[in-house]
Design an enzyme around this catalytic site. Structure first.
Site, PDB file in Angstrom:
ATOM      1  N   ASP A  78       0.813  -1.216   0.000  1.00 49.77           N
ATOM      2  CA  ASP A  78       0.000   0.000   0.000  1.00 49.77           C
ATOM      3  C   ASP A  78       0.846   1.266   0.000  1.00 49.77           C
ATOM      4  O   ASP A  78       2.057   1.229   0.212  1.00 49.77           O
ATOM      5  CB  ASP A  78      -0.943   0.001   1.217  1.00 49.77           C
ATOM      6  CG  ASP A  78      -0.262  -0.483   2.498  1.00 49.77           C
ATOM      7  OD1 ASP A  78       0.976  -0.358   2.590  1.00 49.77           O
ATOM      8  OD2 ASP A  78      -0.955  -0.982   3.387  1.00 49.77           O
ATOM      9  N   HIS A 126      -6.997  -5.119  10.374  1.00 52.14           N
ATOM     10  CA  HIS A 126      -6.763  -4.859   8.951  1.00 52.14           C
ATOM     11  C   HIS A 126      -5.465  -5.507   8.470  1.00 52.14           C
ATOM     12  O   HIS A 126      -4.536  -5.738   9.243  1.00 52.14           O
ATOM     13  CB  HIS A 126      -6.823  -3.359   8.618  1.00 52.14           C
ATOM     14  CG  HIS A 126      -5.660  -2.525   9.032  1.00 52.14           C
ATOM     15  ND1 HIS A 126      -5.802  -1.315   9.685  1.00 52.14           N
ATOM     16  CD2 HIS A 126      -4.327  -2.672   8.863  1.00 52.14           C
ATOM     17  CE1 HIS A 126      -4.622  -0.778   9.893  1.00 52.14           C
ATOM     18  NE2 HIS A 126      -3.704  -1.586   9.415  1.00 52.14           N
ATOM     19  N   ASN A 161      -7.192  -3.227  14.491  1.00 51.91           N
ATOM     20  CA  ASN A 161      -8.599  -3.517  14.169  1.00 51.91           C
ATOM     21  C   ASN A 161      -8.740  -4.701  13.214  1.00 51.91           C
ATOM     22  O   ASN A 161      -9.803  -4.921  12.655  1.00 51.91           O
ATOM     23  CB  ASN A 161      -9.289  -2.272  13.591  1.00 51.91           C
ATOM     24  CG  ASN A 161      -8.643  -1.812  12.291  1.00 51.91           C
ATOM     25  OD1 ASN A 161      -7.751  -2.465  11.762  1.00 51.91           O
ATOM     26  ND2 ASN A 161      -9.096  -0.685  11.768  1.00 51.91           N
ATOM     27  N   GLU A 221      -9.487  -2.087   5.602  1.00 55.62           N
ATOM     28  CA  GLU A 221     -10.110  -1.828   6.894  1.00 55.62           C
ATOM     29  C   GLU A 221     -11.327  -2.751   7.082  1.00 55.62           C
ATOM     30  O   GLU A 221     -11.804  -3.354   6.108  1.00 55.62           O
ATOM     31  CB  GLU A 221     -10.549  -0.361   6.960  1.00 55.62           C
ATOM     32  CG  GLU A 221      -9.400   0.642   6.839  1.00 55.62           C
ATOM     33  CD  GLU A 221      -8.587   0.785   8.122  1.00 55.62           C
ATOM     34  OE1 GLU A 221      -8.482  -0.179   8.899  1.00 55.62           O
ATOM     35  OE2 GLU A 221      -8.049   1.890   8.331  1.00 55.62           O
TER      36      GLU A 221
HETATM   37  C1  GLP Z   1      -0.452  -0.172   8.826  1.00 50.32           C
HETATM   38  C2  GLP Z   1      -0.152  -0.838   7.464  1.00 50.32           C
HETATM   39  C3  GLP Z   1      -0.125  -2.325   7.609  1.00 50.32           C
HETATM   40  C4  GLP Z   1       0.559  -2.665   8.908  1.00 50.32           C
HETATM   41  C5  GLP Z   1      -0.324  -2.308  10.056  1.00 50.32           C
HETATM   42  C6  GLP Z   1       0.318  -2.493  11.415  1.00 50.32           C
HETATM   43  O1  GLP Z   1      -1.397   0.814   8.798  1.00 50.32           O
HETATM   44  N1  GLP Z   1      -0.953  -0.481   6.359  1.00 50.32           N
HETATM   45  O2  GLP Z   1       0.523  -2.902   6.486  1.00 50.32           O
HETATM   46  O3  GLP Z   1       0.813  -4.037   8.962  1.00 50.32           O
HETATM   47  O4  GLP Z   1      -0.870  -1.031   9.884  1.00 50.32           O
HETATM   48  O5  GLP Z   1       1.271  -1.507  11.650  1.00 50.32           O
HETATM   49  P1  GLP Z   1       2.335  -1.632  12.829  1.00 50.32           P
HETATM   50  O6  GLP Z   1       3.262  -2.728  12.443  1.00 50.32           O
HETATM   51  O7  GLP Z   1       3.028  -0.289  12.855  1.00 50.32           O
HETATM   52  O8  GLP Z   1       1.579  -1.938  14.068  1.00 50.32           O
END
Ligand code: GLP
Length: 248
Positions: free
Chosen positions: A55, A126, A124, A131
């Site tokens: 993304d 995702h 959440n 989402e």
């Molecule tokens: C982000 C990304 C995800 C990521 C997730 C967890 O928003 N789009 O690819 O895995 O949220 O992030 P983190 O590893 O900082 O907890």
């Protein structure tokens, strides 16, 4: 962390011209640091790998400090032998983000799909920026970020107003089309999402639960992220100390 690094290293050794799907986020920082260390030590080369990131934020140019492009360049691409021309991320600053999303999906398809997709986990549930209530049949497109995701990502931006509201993200079907998946989650803040993903019903309310449909999905959790699992005795029995089962 070394478990996830071992899986990735073994996959690259088995197929050096591998196509990897990559993720951003704080969870990935120690994993990528381990891959950089292995690359420097000569035990892992990414020179023949092609990568597609999950993304990118709509509106951010590749050199924006909060962009996924910048994150990947800093933590993995620049410090390794990865070739910049083989690293693909959606362009958040494209004139028409919808067209860019479709073009990114077409680039993945033209490359023959993804051999191994790495995923993190949102609090959440995702995956990528899919989402809750994202279609399980979705492919790369634009998603509106939830307030909770924008709060979690506030740390990467100077002021709150700078936190993007939209992202281009691979869809859930795009992710499920990968030939293998490794999801990594650490810390107790991910415990509820990990439990819903593994032990909850298959539901768009927890997008990560879609991994239940995948024949080759590996979930790597630390003790914190695993702390809400109901069936942890069984998981420990099958995978003592996180190792492969006897039949793997
Ligand atoms: C982000 C990304 C995800 C990521 C997730 C967890 O928003 N789009 O690819 O895995 O949220 O992030 P983190 O590893 O900082 O907890």
């Amino acid at each position: 962390m070394s478990r996830a690094a071992d899986i990735l290293t073994a996959a690259v050794k088995a197929k050096s011209a591998i196509t990897l799907g990559l993720a951003t986020g704080g969870t990935m920082v120690p994993l990528y640091a381990e891959l950089v260390a292995r690359n420097r030590a000569g035990s892992l080369s990414l020179a023949r790998a092609t990568t597609f990131n999950l993304d990118e934020y709509v509106g951010l140019a590749p050199d924006h400090p909060g962009s996924c492009h910048r994150f990947m360049a800093e933590v993995l691409f620049d410090p390794t032998d990865m070739r910049a021309s083989h690293a693909h991320l959606p362009h958040g600053d494209a004139l028409d983000p919808k067209v860019e999303a479709q073009a990114f999906q077409a680039r993945i398809d033209a490359a023959g799909g993804i051999d191994l997709q790495l995923l993190g986990l949102g609090q959440n549930g995702h995956i990528g920026f899919n989402e809750p209530t994202s279609s399980l049949g979705s492919r790369t497109r634009i998603k509106t970020l939830t307030v909770s995701t924008r709060c979690a990502n506030r740390q990467y931006f100077e002021i709150e107003a700078d936190v993007p509201r939209y992202a281009i993200t691979m869809g859930i079907a795009t992710i499920l089309e990968a030939r293998a998946i490794v999801l990594l989650a650490t810390g107790s803040a991910k415990a509820a999402a990990a439990s819903a993903m593994i032990e909850g019903p298959l539901s768009a309310v927890c997008p990560a639960s879609a991994l239940q449909l995948h024949p080759r999905a590996t979930v790597v959790l630390d003790a914190g992220a695993a702390s809400a699992l109901q069936l942890s005795d069984h998981f420990q029995h099958v995978h003592p100390e996180g190792q492969d089962s006897v039949f793997s």
